[in-house]
Design a protein around this motif. Structure first.
Motif, short mmCIF file in Angstrom:
data_model
loop_
_atom_site.label_atom_id
_atom_site.label_comp_id
_atom_site.label_asym_id
_atom_site.label_seq_id
_atom_site.Cartn_x
_atom_site.Cartn_y
_atom_site.Cartn_z
N GLY A 93 -18.61 1.96 -10.46
CA GLY A 93 -17.46 1.41 -10.28
C GLY A 93 -17.87 -0.10 -9.24
N LEU A 94 -19.55 -0.24 -8.72
CA LEU A 94 -19.98 -1.28 -8.52
C LEU A 94 -20.67 -2.64 -8.85
N GLU A 95 -20.66 -2.36 -9.93
CA GLU A 95 -21.58 -2.93 -10.87
C GLU A 95 -21.48 -4.59 -11.34
N ILE A 130 -17.62 -25.78 -7.99
CA ILE A 130 -17.85 -24.30 -8.08
C ILE A 130 -18.48 -24.06 -6.27
N VAL A 131 -17.82 -23.04 -6.04
CA VAL A 131 -18.27 -22.36 -4.95
C VAL A 131 -19.40 -20.72 -5.17
N THR A 132 -20.05 -21.14 -4.18
CA THR A 132 -21.52 -19.20 -4.77
C THR A 132 -21.55 -18.71 -3.21
N ILE A 133 -21.47 -17.79 -3.29
CA ILE A 133 -21.43 -17.02 -1.62
C ILE A 133 -22.71 -15.66 -1.93
N ARG A 134 -23.91 -16.53 -1.04
CA ARG A 134 -24.82 -15.12 -1.15
C ARG A 134 -24.79 -14.77 -0.31
N TYR A 135 -24.54 -13.43 -0.23
CA TYR A 135 -24.42 -12.29 1.23
C TYR A 135 -25.90 -11.71 0.88
N GLY A 136 -26.84 -10.82 2.00
CA GLY A 136 -27.72 -10.35 1.61
C GLY A 136 -27.64 -9.07 3.24
N GLU A 137 -28.58 -8.46 3.29
CA GLU A 137 -28.71 -7.03 4.08
C GLU A 137 -30.22 -6.72 3.79
N GLN A 138 -31.27 -7.08 4.48
CA GLN A 138 -32.35 -6.37 4.28
C GLN A 138 -32.65 -5.26 5.60
N PRO A 139 -32.66 -4.02 5.68
CA PRO A 139 -32.47 -2.45 6.68
C PRO A 139 -34.37 -2.51 7.64
N ALA A 140 -34.34 -2.59 8.41
CA ALA A 140 -35.77 -2.69 9.55
C ALA A 140 -36.48 -1.04 9.13
N ARG A 141 -35.67 -0.22 8.16
CA ARG A 141 -36.49 1.17 8.61
C ARG A 141 -36.81 1.00 6.21
N VAL A 142 -37.76 1.40 5.79
CA VAL A 142 -38.34 1.70 4.77
C VAL A 142 -37.06 2.05 3.83
N THR A 143 -36.77 3.38 4.42
CA THR A 143 -36.49 4.43 3.99
C THR A 143 -34.96 4.18 4.22
N ASP A 144 -34.38 3.03 4.25
CA ASP A 144 -32.36 3.08 4.35
C ASP A 144 -32.72 2.22 3.27
N VAL A 145 -30.91 2.00 3.00
CA VAL A 145 -30.65 1.51 1.90
C VAL A 145 -29.18 0.46 1.93
N PRO A 146 -29.37 -0.40 2.12
CA PRO A 146 -28.13 -1.09 2.44
C PRO A 146 -26.99 -0.77 1.15
N ASP A 147 -25.89 -0.10 1.87
CA ASP A 147 -24.84 0.12 1.50
C ASP A 147 -23.41 -1.83 0.68
N SER A 148 -23.59 -1.46 -0.65
CA SER A 148 -23.82 -1.52 -1.77
C SER A 148 -21.64 -2.27 -1.43
N LYS A 149 -21.52 -1.13 -1.00
CA LYS A 149 -19.47 -1.32 -1.41
C LYS A 149 -19.45 -2.32 0.45
N GLU A 150 -19.87 -2.01 0.84
CA GLU A 150 -19.89 -2.71 2.42
C GLU A 150 -20.15 -4.30 1.86
N LEU A 151 -21.42 -4.68 1.69
CA LEU A 151 -21.64 -5.87 1.25
C LEU A 151 -20.82 -6.47 0.85
N GLN A 152 -20.43 -5.86 -0.64
CA GLN A 152 -19.57 -6.35 -2.01
C GLN A 152 -17.91 -6.67 -1.21
N GLU A 153 -17.51 -6.08 0.14
CA GLU A 153 -16.29 -6.44 0.24
C GLU A 153 -16.38 -7.36 0.71
N LYS A 154 -17.39 -7.87 1.85
CA LYS A 154 -18.04 -8.55 2.93
C LYS A 154 -17.79 -10.25 1.72
N ALA A 155 -18.40 -10.27 1.28
CA ALA A 155 -18.59 -11.77 0.34
C ALA A 155 -17.13 -11.31 -0.16
#
Length: 278
Positions: free
Chosen positions: A199-201, A240-265
């Motif tokens: 649903g977030l593809e 044409i407007v292009t927005i790029r919003y990225g996140e990289q967690p400090a811990r290797v085991t963490d995965v950035p939250d796709s839903k949160e990043l998409q909503e903010k962007a």
């Protein structure tokens, strides 16, 4: 006292001459009902093939994002000393040759839990083809960006349909040597990643500008933490407007939250679309 004789015929002749001169003067220029002159040359207002776009200039990118929005998108800045925090919020302007045609800005902050990066790119498209309007040319440029993103095609199966039901029933004898299994090759996803929730593809977005799409990419470089970048691209008239919003967690085991990043962007994209309409 002697009175001057009044000759009606002479007065009538003078009035006729005055009207004639006025009429000739009015015919020499195409004047509208409000007294303004109009251009009567061919290819005037009725010719809209090469019509210019709505926008002749661009917003200043570094000043187009509200401070409250930056605080939300860059949470790590809150822990910085005031001088460094202000430097982060000011952003870094992209180097361009003509800020009325191309402008951009970027922000980055490192926090104890994750680092975040935001970039904006504004492009004002101008058509140099007299037969193509600025808006049509901008739509062509936008379509190229959407195609380059490689948004996945719609699934062949109906929503909710079990893929096992699509397989043909087994045929042939039930005894003897087992039938070898067919070798299958996984099909790579053209955009996004397998970790993107259902649903977030990456997808086309409705109700944002004249056309818009969203991309979501999760990457990992070697043993570093996974980094997710959400891109929102939209067109409004000839911009044409292009927005790029990225996140990289400090811990290797963490995965950035796709839903949160998409909503903010997407929230930032809607705010910018409103600013361009002001």
């Amino acid at each position: 006292m002697q009175r001057r004789a009044y000759v009606p015929g002479v007065a009538a002749l003078l009035a006729a001459l005055t009207v004639g001169v006025t009429g000739l003067t009015g015919c020499s220029a195409g004047s509208g009902p409000d007294g303004t002159t109009t251009d009567s040359k061919a290819g005037g207002p009725a010719d809209t093939a090469g019509r210019p776009g709505k926008y002749r200039t661009l917003l200043e990118p570094c000043g187009s994002v509200q401070r409250s929005t930056l605080k939300d998108l860059l949470p790590g800045a809150a822990q910085l000393p005031e001088e460094q925090r202000e430097r982060v919020y000011r952003g870094t302007a992209a180097v361009t040759y003509d800020t009325d045609r191309r402008a951009g800005c970027s922000w980055k902050t490192d926090g104890p839990d994750a680092s975040h990066q935001l970039t904006l790119d504004f492009e004002r498209v101008v058509s140099y083809d007299p037969a193509v309007s600025d808006d049509d040319r901008a739509q062509q440029v936008y379509a190229e960006k959407e195609a380059a993103a490689g948004l996945p095609a719609a699934q062949a199966a109906a929503p909710g349909e079990d893929k096992a039901q699509q397989a043909p029933p087994a045929t042939g004898p039930t005894t003897g040597a087992p039938t070898p299994k067919a070798k299958t090759t996984p099909t790579p996803t053209p955009s996004g990643s397998p970790a993107t929730p259902e649903g977030l593809e990456p997808r086309v977005l409705a109700d944002l500008g004249d056309a818009a799409f969203l991309d979501d990419v999760l990457t990992r470089a070697g043993s570093t933490a996974q980094s997710r970048t959400v891109s929102v691209v939209f067109r409004t008239s000839n911009v044409i407007v292009t927005i790029r919003y990225g996140e990289q967690p400090a811990r290797v085991t963490d995965v950035p939250d796709s839903k949160e990043l998409q909503e903010k962007a997407q929230g930032l994209a809607r705010n910018l679309a409103e600013k361009f309409e002001e």
